[in-house]
Design a protein around this motif. Structure first.
Motif, mmCIF file in Angstrom:
data_model
loop_
_atom_site.group_PDB
_atom_site.id
_atom_site.type_symbol
_atom_site.label_atom_id
_atom_site.label_comp_id
_atom_site.label_asym_id
_atom_site.label_seq_id
_atom_site.Cartn_x
_atom_site.Cartn_y
_atom_site.Cartn_z
ATOM 1 N N UNK A 58 63.841 104.085 29.990
ATOM 2 C CA UNK A 58 64.650 102.991 29.446
ATOM 3 C C UNK A 58 65.675 102.580 30.497
ATOM 4 N N UNK A 59 65.636 101.302 30.857
ATOM 5 C CA UNK A 59 66.556 100.763 31.848
ATOM 6 C C UNK A 59 67.098 99.431 31.343
ATOM 7 N N UNK A 60 68.005 98.866 32.121
ATOM 8 C CA UNK A 60 68.495 97.524 31.838
ATOM 9 C C UNK A 60 68.134 96.626 33.000
ATOM 10 N N UNK A 61 67.576 95.470 32.693
ATOM 11 C CA UNK A 61 67.244 94.464 33.694
ATOM 12 C C UNK A 61 67.954 93.181 33.267
ATOM 13 N N UNK A 62 68.832 92.704 34.124
ATOM 14 C CA UNK A 62 69.662 91.534 33.785
ATOM 15 C C UNK A 62 70.361 91.726 32.443
ATOM 16 N N UNK A 63 70.911 92.921 32.244
ATOM 17 C CA UNK A 63 71.660 93.297 31.041
ATOM 18 C C UNK A 63 70.814 93.364 29.777
ATOM 19 N N UNK A 64 69.522 93.321 29.919
ATOM 20 C CA UNK A 64 68.628 93.432 28.762
ATOM 21 C C UNK A 64 67.885 94.767 28.844
ATOM 22 N N UNK A 66 65.020 97.448 28.833
ATOM 23 C CA UNK A 66 63.609 97.386 29.208
ATOM 24 C C UNK A 66 63.058 98.809 29.103
ATOM 25 N N UNK A 67 62.007 98.973 28.302
ATOM 26 C CA UNK A 67 61.376 100.273 28.123
ATOM 27 C C UNK A 67 59.977 100.208 28.719
ATOM 28 N N UNK A 68 59.667 101.175 29.568
ATOM 29 C CA UNK A 68 58.332 101.240 30.166
ATOM 30 C C UNK A 68 57.699 102.593 29.868
#
Length: 100
Positions: A58-64, A66-68
């Motif tokens: 679980x990360x944040x991309x452009x403050x959103x 994102x789960x991979x």
């Protein structure tokens, strides 16, 4: 021959197959590709994660958020073993009907 129920369950087999073929995949891409509801996908992924077959990042991309997901080495090995079992069953059927 007994098939592994973790892998053989139809929805999880689709997930294993997709991740094996495509590598790391986002939650939304996986849900869309397999036409699964978010809840259904989440419950199957949780079962696979508990069995150490998939990693969840679980990360944040452009403050959103994102789960991979990606298969672990164990997940890949279980999937490959399952495919070998299915191929063995097919070979047995071919030998039994004399068409081999």
């Amino acid at each position: 021959m007994e098939l592994d129920k973790l892998v053989h369950q139809p929805t999880r087999l689709q997930i294993f197959t997709h991740l094996y073929a495509n590598g790391e995949t986002t939650f939304s891409a996986l849900a869309s590709a397999l036409d699964l509801t978010e809840g259904n996908l989440a419950s199957h992924i949780e079962r696979m994660e508990d069995a150490d077959c998939v990693t969840v990042e679980k990360t944040f991309v452009d403050r959103k958020p994102r789960t991979t997901y990606e298969l672990t080495d164990r997940g890949e090995a279980l999937f490959e073993s399952h495919i070998e079992s299915l191929e063995s069953l097919i070979d047995q059927i071919d030998s039994d009907d004399g068409s081999a």
